[in-house]
Write an enzyme that holds these catalytic residues in place. Structure first.
Site, PDB file in Angstrom:
ATOM      1  N   GLY A  24     -37.260 -11.964  40.709  1.00  0.00           N
ATOM      2  CA  GLY A  24     -36.789 -10.652  41.156  1.00  0.00           C
ATOM      3  C   GLY A  24     -36.879  -9.610  40.058  1.00  0.00           C
ATOM      4  O   GLY A  24     -37.193  -9.928  38.895  1.00  0.00           O
ATOM      5  N   ASP A  25     -36.666  -8.362  40.437  1.00  0.00           N
ATOM      6  CA  ASP A  25     -36.657  -7.229  39.497  1.00  0.00           C
ATOM      7  C   ASP A  25     -37.975  -7.052  38.750  1.00  0.00           C
ATOM      8  O   ASP A  25     -37.997  -6.589  37.609  1.00  0.00           O
ATOM      9  CB  ASP A  25     -35.503  -7.369  38.477  1.00  0.00           C
ATOM     10  N   LYS A  62     -40.854  -4.155  42.066  1.00  0.00           N
ATOM     11  CA  LYS A  62     -41.419  -4.038  43.421  1.00  0.00           C
ATOM     12  C   LYS A  62     -41.199  -2.645  44.003  1.00  0.00           C
ATOM     13  O   LYS A  62     -42.077  -2.065  44.626  1.00  0.00           O
ATOM     14  CB  LYS A  62     -40.771  -5.080  44.354  1.00  0.00           C
ATOM     15  N   GLY A 109     -32.077  -4.618  44.561  1.00  0.00           N
ATOM     16  CA  GLY A 109     -31.889  -3.300  43.948  1.00  0.00           C
ATOM     17  C   GLY A 109     -33.258  -2.827  43.528  1.00  0.00           C
ATOM     18  O   GLY A 109     -33.839  -3.381  42.604  1.00  0.00           O
ATOM     19  N   HIS A 110     -33.821  -1.876  44.257  1.00  0.00           N
ATOM     20  CA  HIS A 110     -35.184  -1.420  44.002  1.00  0.00           C
ATOM     21  C   HIS A 110     -35.135  -0.001  43.463  1.00  0.00           C
ATOM     22  O   HIS A 110     -34.611   0.904  44.118  1.00  0.00           O
ATOM     23  CB  HIS A 110     -36.013  -1.505  45.288  1.00  0.00           C
ATOM     24  N   GLN A 159     -36.287  -9.776  46.151  1.00  0.00           N
ATOM     25  CA  GLN A 159     -36.173 -10.960  45.288  1.00  0.00           C
ATOM     26  C   GLN A 159     -37.575 -11.388  44.813  1.00  0.00           C
ATOM     27  O   GLN A 159     -38.407 -10.525  44.619  1.00  0.00           O
ATOM     28  CB  GLN A 159     -35.438 -12.104  46.007  1.00  0.00           C
TER      29      GLN A 159
END
Ligand code: GDP
Ligand code: IMO
Ligand code: MG
Length: 429
Positions: free
Chosen positions: A13-14, A17, A41-42, A225
């Site tokens: 993740g992170d 994206k 959290g994007h 994710q």
């Protein structure tokens, strides 16, 4: 040019994206989320302004783009309405005409959040979740106790299901975890209000996307994710509770993906992880702290410091194998500028034997020693580079190494948080 692009994270993740989705969204008619929830959290940075999205798709800053939330997403209506409110306050117009929420989405309700938090407060078996109720909501979906968006509009049935659920959940909350129970009356009153507020957004998303595919519209699918957090193929049990692989794009929206779809995996130029779980290349030293600071590696959802480490190509190669990804976007190459030597993990030493993949028993990863290849770093400031020919030689070398090791092609290199900081090697839309 493909009709659709599916963006997924390839690590824990992170990976960036949100930034990549926002960049591609300029050429898309629709941006669709297909799994996860507001554990995501994007982060988007446009004209220096930062927007963090948890549930609303990352196309929302492009006024022409419709934003779809498919049935594979678990939806916390408190979070959804809060995010809509923030966007409205930021001057984004016509949200009811732009955000389509599937009537088949499972709701994350208060007891899911309480259960998640209560479990996490116990020391044993702690996953380090985001405490957003994701796991308990997906559990209820699988055990057929879930409440869905459509249920909000059938009050008698909703009340009946809730009564049964509360009997069980409150027993767990009070008797097992020793925390407060959820009251039926206040719950019903709250969700009656929520039903009204959600109504303008609720749609048959499957039918909408089916039609859009038929009409040759350009569709961007936004994963949340990453593969290593996938409930089956990630580092179980230190994973999330949804499927994060690209095939979930079809399942989580209720329509096939177009024949001509490009699958793009996002890889950060180094590794990070937030929460518990194995992380072979983690740097628990001053250099790890330096990476965290220069990369601003703090969780976009919980604010937790992210654990940082070298790029783990064994994990990435495995993730590429299980997801079938052939095309890559690399982010945060700029964060590595100025480091004279870069390490990439190309194998693990486990009790004197070489391991080249992620084993099913992920606890083995706590006992491996990474085998590194050292590559020369680069000093150039990457922020203004737009042309692939201008990529510094040693970064080109680093990218080539990733391509060769993983058998993929790098389509895009991101060189900063801003929308414009992109070297688009092979245009998608
Ligand atoms: P996501 O969950 O995959 O969308 O990623 P997050 O938004 O949680 O974390 C990525 C962080 O890196 C955010 O703060 C982004 O603004 C930032 N970011 C994305 N791409 C780049 C990049 O190429 N360079 C730098 N320096 N920051 C980036
Ligand atoms: P985006 O979309 C990074 C992690 C949590 C925890 C584990 C399970 O921003 O990349 P959960 O709340 O899902 O039950 O937590 O998964 N996790 C993420 N880590 N980025 C995310 O999303 C994450 N979503 C969940 O930290 O380790
Ligand atoms: Mg994130």
């Amino acid at each position: 040019m493909p009709q659709a692009v599916v963006i997924i994270g390839v690590q824990w993740g992170d990976e960036g994206k949100g930034k990549i989705v926002d960049y591609y969204a300029s050429g898309a008619d629709m941006v669709a989320r297909f799994q996860g929830g507001n554990n995501a959290g994007h982060t988007l940075v446009v004209d220096g302004k930062k927007t963090i999205l948890h549930l609303i798709p990352s196309g929302i800053l492009h006024p022409h783009a419709k934003c779809l939330i498919g049935s594979g997403v678990v939806v916390d209506p408190d979070n959804f309405l809060h995010e809509v409110d923030l966007l409205r306050k930021a001057g984004i117009q016509n949200l009811e005409d732009r955000i389509y929420l599937s009537d088949r989405c499972h709701l994350i309700v208060d007891y899911h959040k309480h259960l998640d938090a209560a479990r996490e407060s116990k020391k044993a078996g702690k996953i380090g979740t985001t405490k957003r109720g994701i796991g308990p909501a997906y559990e209820d979906r699988a055990s057929r106790r879930g409440l869905r968006v459509a249920d909000l509009y059938n009050e008698t049935a909703f009340e009946e299901k809730l009564k049964e659920n509360l009997a069980e959940k409150n027993f767990l909350l009070q008797e097992y975890y020793g925390v407060e129970a959820v009251s039926m009356e206040s719950f019903m009153a709250k969700y009656r209000e929520i039903a009204k507020k959600l109504k303008p957004f609720v749609r048959d998303v499957s039918a909408i996307i089916f039609q859009a595919i038929d009409d040759n519209k350009k569709i961007l699918y936004e994963g949340a994710q990453g593969v290593l957090l996938d409930v089956d193929y990630g580092t179980y049990p230190y994973v999330t509770s949804s499927q994060t692989l690209p095939s979930q794009a079809a399942l989580g929206l209720g329509a096939r993906v177009p024949k001509d779809t490009l699958f793009v995996g996002v890889i950060k130029a180094y590794s990070t992880r937030v929460g518990e779980g194995p992380f072979p290349t983690e740097l628990k030293d001053a250099f790890g702290d330096q990476l965290r600071e220069s990369g601003s590696e703090y969780g976009a959802t919980t604010g937790r410091p992210r654990r940082c480490g070298w790029l783990d190509l064994v994990a990435v190669k495995y993730a590429i194998q299980v997801s079938g990804i052939k095309n890559i976007a690399i982010t945060k190459a700029d964060v590595l500028s100025g480091i004279s030597e870069l390490k990439v993990c190309i194998g693990y030493d486990y009790q004197g034997k070489r391991l080249n993949t992620i084993p099913a028993d992920s606890s083995i990863l706590n006992q491996v020693t990474p085998i590194y290849e050292t590559l020369p770093g680069w000093n150039e400031d990457l922020s203004k580079i737009r042309n692939p020919q201008d990529i510094p030689k040693n970064l080109q070398n680093y990218l080539k190494f990733i391509e060769n090791f993983t058998g993929t092609h790098i389509n895009l290199v991101s060189t900063g948080a801003g929308r414009e900081a992109v070297i688009d090697i092979q245009k998608a839309f």
